[in-house]
Write a protein that holds these residues in place. Structure first.
Motif, mmCIF file in Angstrom:
data_model
loop_
_atom_site.group_PDB
_atom_site.id
_atom_site.type_symbol
_atom_site.label_atom_id
_atom_site.label_comp_id
_atom_site.label_asym_id
_atom_site.label_seq_id
_atom_site.Cartn_x
_atom_site.Cartn_y
_atom_site.Cartn_z
ATOM 1 N N PHE A 286 -16.458 48.299 -23.436
ATOM 2 C CA PHE A 286 -16.396 48.870 -24.792
ATOM 3 C C PHE A 286 -15.992 47.758 -25.749
ATOM 4 N N VAL A 287 -16.425 47.900 -26.971
ATOM 5 C CA VAL A 287 -16.233 46.814 -27.922
ATOM 6 C C VAL A 287 -14.798 46.834 -28.505
ATOM 7 N N PHE A 288 -14.195 45.658 -28.477
ATOM 8 C CA PHE A 288 -12.869 45.480 -29.098
ATOM 9 C C PHE A 288 -13.092 44.567 -30.292
ATOM 10 N N LEU A 289 -13.033 45.160 -31.475
ATOM 11 C CA LEU A 289 -13.379 44.432 -32.698
ATOM 12 C C LEU A 289 -12.147 43.806 -33.341
ATOM 13 N N GLY A 290 -12.394 42.687 -34.006
ATOM 14 C CA GLY A 290 -11.372 42.112 -34.878
ATOM 15 C C GLY A 290 -11.908 42.153 -36.300
ATOM 16 N N LEU A 291 -11.223 42.870 -37.171
ATOM 17 C CA LEU A 291 -11.699 43.034 -38.556
ATOM 18 C C LEU A 291 -10.606 42.566 -39.506
ATOM 19 N N SER A 292 -11.052 41.983 -40.601
ATOM 20 C CA SER A 292 -10.034 41.468 -41.521
ATOM 21 C C SER A 292 -9.807 42.412 -42.701
ATOM 22 N N GLY A 293 -8.606 42.371 -43.209
ATOM 23 C CA GLY A 293 -8.173 43.038 -44.423
ATOM 24 C C GLY A 293 -8.878 44.326 -44.781
ATOM 25 N N ASP A 294 -9.570 44.289 -45.932
ATOM 26 C CA ASP A 294 -10.233 45.495 -46.451
ATOM 27 C C ASP A 294 -11.409 45.937 -45.581
ATOM 28 N N PRO B 33 -11.094 60.095 -29.338
ATOM 29 C CA PRO B 33 -11.662 60.085 -27.986
ATOM 30 C C PRO B 33 -11.255 58.867 -27.158
ATOM 31 N N VAL B 34 -11.072 57.710 -27.803
ATOM 32 C CA VAL B 34 -10.652 56.515 -27.059
ATOM 33 C C VAL B 34 -9.232 56.719 -26.540
ATOM 34 N N ALA B 35 -8.370 57.240 -27.409
ATOM 35 C CA ALA B 35 -6.981 57.493 -26.998
ATOM 36 C C ALA B 35 -6.936 58.467 -25.838
ATOM 37 N N LYS B 36 -7.777 59.515 -25.936
ATOM 38 C CA LYS B 36 -7.810 60.525 -24.881
ATOM 39 C C LYS B 36 -8.347 59.927 -23.589
ATOM 40 N N ASN B 37 -9.400 59.141 -23.725
ATOM 41 C CA ASN B 37 -10.035 58.527 -22.552
ATOM 42 C C ASN B 37 -9.075 57.602 -21.819
ATOM 43 N N LEU B 38 -8.307 56.835 -22.585
ATOM 44 C CA LEU B 38 -7.371 55.887 -21.969
ATOM 45 C C LEU B 38 -5.997 56.514 -21.740
ATOM 46 N N ARG B 39 -5.895 57.787 -22.108
ATOM 47 C CA ARG B 39 -4.645 58.544 -21.972
ATOM 48 C C ARG B 39 -3.484 57.812 -22.661
ATOM 49 N N LEU B 40 -3.756 57.449 -23.896
ATOM 50 C CA LEU B 40 -2.742 56.739 -24.685
ATOM 51 C C LEU B 40 -2.465 57.503 -25.975
ATOM 52 N N GLY B 41 -1.291 57.318 -26.489
ATOM 53 C CA GLY B 41 -0.934 57.897 -27.774
ATOM 54 C C GLY B 41 -0.438 56.798 -28.695
ATOM 55 N N MET B 42 0.095 57.230 -29.799
ATOM 56 C CA MET B 42 0.645 56.267 -30.756
ATOM 57 C C MET B 42 1.724 55.420 -30.051
ATOM 58 N N GLU C 53 -14.833 61.798 -34.025
ATOM 59 C CA GLU C 53 -15.509 61.863 -32.724
ATOM 60 C C GLU C 53 -16.108 60.517 -32.335
ATOM 61 N N GLU C 54 -16.267 59.624 -33.321
ATOM 62 C CA GLU C 54 -16.810 58.303 -33.007
ATOM 63 C C GLU C 54 -15.767 57.503 -32.208
ATOM 64 N N TRP C 55 -16.266 56.681 -31.287
ATOM 65 C CA TRP C 55 -15.367 55.866 -30.468
ATOM 66 C C TRP C 55 -15.123 54.537 -31.189
ATOM 67 N N VAL C 56 -13.879 54.269 -31.498
ATOM 68 C CA VAL C 56 -13.525 53.100 -32.305
ATOM 69 C C VAL C 56 -12.298 52.413 -31.710
ATOM 70 N N LEU C 57 -12.326 51.085 -31.661
ATOM 71 C CA LEU C 57 -11.174 50.313 -31.200
ATOM 72 C C LEU C 57 -11.209 48.962 -31.916
ATOM 73 N N PHE C 58 -10.228 48.696 -32.752
ATOM 74 C CA PHE C 58 -10.211 47.380 -33.410
ATOM 75 C C PHE C 58 -8.786 46.908 -33.695
ATOM 76 N N THR C 59 -8.713 45.597 -33.867
ATOM 77 C CA THR C 59 -7.458 44.958 -34.258
ATOM 78 C C THR C 59 -7.745 44.120 -35.506
ATOM 79 N N SER C 60 -6.784 43.298 -35.894
ATOM 80 C CA SER C 60 -7.052 42.441 -37.059
ATOM 81 C C SER C 60 -7.897 41.241 -36.636
#
Lengths: 219, 352
Positions: free
Chosen positions: B76-84, B116-125, B152-159
């Motif tokens: 699954f894609v782990f994105l790095g996105l900047s600022g805005d 859905p990503v949180a649920k899939n990986l069984r993770l919370g805040m 419902e979209e699967w999203v995972l990103f950091t800075s």
């Protein structure tokens, strides 16, 4: 009303030809009780099947009100049997999942005969069996239900193929009486090997080896 | 029920692929094959040469994480996105779905995931989504979830900055958004042709669709063979049962024919009964399958955010040949039985 003219019926019994009926000439008049007497294997049942359109003759013809049954389609012959003829057989065949009353009404497709059925059951002494299923009835009771099925709807002719064979003598006589008394002016053609069952017949014919050997013997 | 269940569960695999990677239908990804210096050139082509209006072309860093599926772990894609760009990304991909928590702070090991990503990986805040010894994906530091998007979209990103410092490869991927989302596919297909043979690599959603279809074409062929065998066996068994059932009713048919029911009317009667039984059986089977799939989804799939469509039309469509084949077998049995049927044999008890 029903006329057999030189009617013959040939069976193929495992490659061997067997004449069940040979050159039969016989007329059944409107309203008469005709007994057909003969020993086992004489061809009396086959003659009944020819007269009622259940079998078509190999040669000769059988007429009902001037119409040759052999020329009718299966649909038309079936329609005639359903609307004009009633049948009662040696074995009291009933449909197992229907009640006695429903079995009788099955012979009158599309007609409302509920009250007539109830009256018939009363007069046949089985008024309390209307809603019983066949397995809850004795042999005599079942044959009475079959008699009701043959009689209901005002048939022009009733064909009875040894209806007393599976019953004791007293019950057999009762069934014959029922058929004779409740036929409402229709003809009754009854096949039997027991002469005592034909006491009420207007006329008796005897059949031996597929041929009528004695005609118009009045009991 | 059996066939619909099998098909529906197999269909859950491509359904999962389409669902998990559906984020990519909202934009086009283009990267330079090993040449970071080509990125500006690619950006210019995307911005000025596209046949549709392009609203944004944003730089991102991309590496691989893992999510669970019913057939094991998937990348699954782990994105790095900047600022805005983070908010822009969320607005376009999730339609501006509400965010519980906050966006990652630049350079810090923090991430945003969707529900859905949180649920899939069984993770919370506060959960660790990636880390040095994390099965879902390696990162040099433990990456903590600081925001969960209700989408419902699967999203995972950091800075962008954290990704830049800690992840490989050190090359940007440009995420290009058509101004009108309806033009996105046209934009994607244009880009594929525009960069064909060049050192740019294009990632478009329709490729995923096509690859999925291609990948599952063979599986579906095998499935068709299995279903054919199942239908054949079930039909053969049902035809035998039907034949036994009809044999048991021979006295009834003989009697009815003797008292005046024509062969045609009896045939119609039997076929009508068969149709009612088959239609009723099929409907009950479909309802049972639907109920079973609902239970499977609730108990096995949903807790892991696995996909399963209990109303999968294809699954129920696959089950339709069974009643049709049984009906054909019943018709054949009845027609053959009635062809030389003699009611006299029944009333004389020669046939029973």
């Amino acid at each position: 009303m029903i006329q057999a003219e030189s009617a013959s019926l040939l069976y193929n019994d495992h490659g061997k030809e067997v004449w069940a009926c040979r050159e039969i000439d016989l007329a059944v008049k409107q309203g008469e009780f005709l007994g057909i007497l003969g020993p086992s294997g004489s061809g009396k049942s086959s003659l009944l099947y020819l007269l009622s359109g259940l079998k078509t003759p190999t040669s000769g013809r059988v007429l009902y009100n001037g119409q040759a049954l052999g020329t009718l389609s299966d649909d038309k012959r079936s329609e005639l049997r359903l609307n004009a003829f009633g049948f009662i057989f040696q074995h009291p065949h009933l449909i197992g999942y229907l009640t006695a009353s429903e079995n009788v009404q099955a012979a009158c497709r599309g007609k409302d005969t509920i009250s007539e059925t109830e009256e018939l059951f009363e007069s046949l002494g089985i008024g309390d069996l209307l809603h019983r299923r066949p397995h809850e009835l004795s042999g005599g009771q079942r044959q009475r239900v079959c008699a009701a099925r043959a009689l209901v709807g005002g048939r022009h002719a009733i064909f009875a193929d040894e209806p007393t064979a599976a019953l004791d003598h007293i019950n057999g006589l009762k069934v014959v009486d029922i058929l004779a008394e409740h036929r409402n002016g229709g003809s009754l053609v009854m096949v039997t090997h027991d002469l005592t069952m034909l006491e009420k017949a207007d006329r008796i014919v005897e059949i031996v080896d597929g041929s009528l050997v004695q005609m118009d013997r009045v009991p | 029920m059996l066939i619909a269940g099998i098909v529906s569960i197999i269909n859950s695999i491509p359904l999962s692929i389409r669902t998990i990677y559906s984020y990519s239908k909202h934009y086009l990804g283009v990267t330079a094959r090993g040449q970071q210096e080509k990125i500006d050139e690619i950006r210019d082509i995307l911005t000025y040469n596209a046949p549709v209006d392009v609203s944004n072309v944003i730089p991102a860093r991309v590496s691989e994480a893992e999510v669970k599926s019913i057939v094991g772990s998937w990348p699954f894609v782990f994105l790095g996105l900047s600022g805005d760009d983070m908010q822009l990304y969320l607005d376009r991909v999730t339609g501006g779905a509400p965010l519980d928590g906050r966006l990652p702070i630049s350079g810090r090991p923090e991430a945003v995931v969707s529900r859905p990503v949180a649920k899939n990986l069984r993770l919370g805040m506060g959960g660790i989504v990636m880390g040095p010894s994390n099965k879902a994906g390696y990162s040099r530091q433990e990456v903590e979830i600081v925001g969960i998007v209700d989408s419902e979209e699967w999203v995972l990103f950091t800075s962008y900055e954290y990704h830049h410092e800690n992840h490989f490869p050190p090359i940007d991927v440009l995420l290009a958004f058509a101004d009108d989302p309806a033009d996105q596919e046209e934009f994607d297909r244009w880009a594929e042709k525009a960069f064909e043979g060049s050192s740019a690599k294009v990632f478009a959603y329709h490729n995923l669709e096509e690859e999925t279809n291609e990948m599952f074409a063979t599986l579906y062929k095998i499935l068709n063979v299995i279903i054919f065998l199942l239908v054949s066996v079930i039909t053969f068994m049902m035809a035998m049962l039907m034949s036994i059932y009809l044999q048991q009713r021979v006295p009834e048919f003989g009697l009815l024919q003797a008292i005046g029911y024509s062969k045609k009317s009896l045939l119609r009667r039997v076929l009508a009964e068969t149709l009612i039984v088959l239609a009723g059986g099929w409907v009950i089977g479909v309802l049972c399958a639907y109920g079973m799939l609902l239970i499977v989804r609730a108990k096995l799939m949903e807790p892991n955010a696995f996909m399963l469509d209990p109303l999968d039309k294809a699954a129920y469509f696959y089950s339709a040949p069974v009643p049709l084949a049984i009906l054909a077998a019943a018709v054949l049995t009845v027609v053959l039985k009635f062809r030389k049927f003699d009611p006299v044999a029944v009333v004389e008890r020669r046939l029973i």
